[in-house]
Scaffold this motif. Structure first.
Motif, short mmCIF file in Angstrom:
data_model
loop_
_atom_site.label_atom_id
_atom_site.label_comp_id
_atom_site.label_asym_id
_atom_site.label_seq_id
_atom_site.Cartn_x
_atom_site.Cartn_y
_atom_site.Cartn_z
N LEU A 56 0.74 -0.99 -0.05
CA LEU A 56 -0.04 0.01 -0.05
C LEU A 56 1.06 1.26 -0.05
CD1 LEU A 56 -3.14 0.81 0.16
CD2 LEU A 56 -2.53 0.85 2.65
N VAL A 57 1.81 1.30 0.78
CA VAL A 57 2.81 2.39 0.87
C VAL A 57 3.50 2.65 -0.28
CG1 VAL A 57 4.93 3.36 1.95
CG2 VAL A 57 3.43 2.19 3.38
N SER A 58 4.04 1.36 -1.18
CA SER A 58 4.68 1.50 -2.57
C SER A 58 3.76 2.25 -3.46
CB SER A 58 5.37 0.15 -2.98
OG SER A 58 6.05 -0.41 -2.09
N ASP A 59 2.44 1.69 -3.35
CA ASP A 59 1.46 2.27 -4.44
C ASP A 59 1.11 3.70 -4.11
OD1 ASP A 59 -0.47 1.97 -6.26
OD2 ASP A 59 -1.79 0.71 -5.25
N PHE A 60 1.10 4.12 -3.04
CA PHE A 60 0.83 5.73 -2.78
C PHE A 60 2.03 6.25 -3.21
CE2 PHE A 60 1.60 9.29 -0.35
CZ PHE A 60 0.56 10.13 -0.53
N LEU A 61 3.47 5.96 -2.99
CA LEU A 61 4.52 6.38 -3.26
C LEU A 61 4.70 6.75 -4.92
CD1 LEU A 61 7.33 5.13 -1.05
CD2 LEU A 61 6.24 7.39 -0.94
N GLU A 62 3.94 5.67 -5.59
CA GLU A 62 3.99 5.53 -7.21
C GLU A 62 3.02 6.67 -7.50
OE1 GLU A 62 5.15 4.35 -10.94
OE2 GLU A 62 6.02 4.03 -9.06
N THR A 63 1.87 6.94 -6.83
CA THR A 63 0.91 7.52 -7.15
C THR A 63 1.35 9.14 -6.86
OG1 THR A 63 -0.93 6.07 -6.51
CG2 THR A 63 -1.41 8.55 -6.59
#
Length: 314
Positions: free
Chosen positions: A154-161
């Motif tokens: 979830l954190v990785s996804d947010f950082l990508e966004t």
């Protein structure tokens, strides 16, 4: 072209140099030129004997931010593998799917009967309609699923966004949890798709309706990062291809994880520098709420696949 020139010379000698003859000759030249050239100078790729485009034999279906890009990058060095270079988003995109199978096949690489064709789209796993569409297209499809600690994912996804939309890290909390007047914190279950992706049990159950365990290989992203050659051996055996990507093909990177791949020609492939980037600290209260939310789902998923990941351990 030499053959055409010879034919032209014979044709003129027998038929003279009438305008009709010249017109036919010019037409032949134009047809051959248009077949072998694209534009003015780029040669068109002519398929070798037995090479064609076809439906993939295997898919890397997810999860997003779980290491699917690295898996694809490493597998493409295998001599028996032909990889579709980009995420095609055919089975998870209604517009692309409506274009038909011919559209999808045209996106595939040329391959021979000795090759295994693989396509990667990391969001197939969490798109509900994708599983049935894949089965309808190829019921014998082999599927590779990389899964990662849902909170870290979830954190990785947010950082990508964040990288694309320039969100501040402080926006993470408001996306994933909501505060009640009582002071209780609850996870935003259906507010952001990133939260939904981590419901591995629900998505896996959907795919398991159409594909049995012999067709769906689950790979731990954490183990893949730590010792990629071990997980790649499992993948190669699962795909039924010779184990040619081994520990000897790898060398350590900057200390983050094993990110440089060396093929047998001595060339090296380094993943993009943003791979394996450090994560900021999550607010402890938010982390506890996320653990409480994902814990029962992870337990259900572990029972389904017969694996232990240790993600929710304190």
């Amino acid at each position: 072209m030499e053959l055409v020139r010879s034919f032209t010379w014979i044709f003129i000698r027998k038929n003279g140099s009438s305008f009709v003859c010249l017109g036919i000759i010019m037409l032949v030249y134009c047809l051959i030129y248009s077949y072998t050239k694209v534009g003015n100078s780029s040669p068109k790729k002519i398929p070798k004997y037995g090479m064609r485009k076809r439906i993939p034999d295997a898919l890397i279906i997810g999860v997003k931010k779980g290491g699917t890009f690295a898996m694809a990058e490493f597998l493409k060095y295998h001599p028996e593998v032909k990889l579709s270079g980009y995420e095609r988003h055919f089975f998870d995109n209604d517009i692309n799917y409506a274009k038909g199978l011919h559209y999808y096949i045209e996106k595939m690489p040329l391959s021979g009967p000795e090759h295994l064709v693989i396509e990667r789209t990391a969001t197939y796993f969490n798109k509900f309609t994708a599983a049935k569409r894949v089965h309808d297209t190829n019921p014998n499809m082999k599927l590779i699923l990389l899964v990662k600690d849902p909170i870290e994912r979830l954190v990785s996804d947010f950082l990508e966004t964040q990288k694309h939309l320039r969100h501040d890290w402080s926006a993470f909390n408001s996306l994933v949890v909501k505060n009640h007047s009582s002071g209780r914190i609850e996870v935003h279950d259906n507010f952001w798709m990133g939260v939904d992706i981590g419901k591995y049990d629900i998505h896996y159950q959907n795919w398991a309706q159409y594909f049995g365990p012999s067709q769906l290989l689950v790979v731990s992203s954490e183990k893949f990062v730590e010792k990629p050659w071990e997980e790649l051996e499992r993948v190669q055996n699962f795909l039924g291809i010779a184990v040619q990507i081994t520990k000897s093909n790898f060398t350590s990177s900057t200390g983050k994880f094993w990110s440089i791949f060396c093929d047998k020609t001595g060339r090296s492939k380094c993943l993009h520098e943003d791979k394996g980037r450090a994560h900021p600290e999550i607010n402890e209260t938010v982390r506890i709420a996320l653990k409480d939310f994902y814990r029962p789902r992870v337990a259900a998923f572990e029972r389904m696949v017969g694996m232990k990941f240790g993600w929710m351990e304190d």
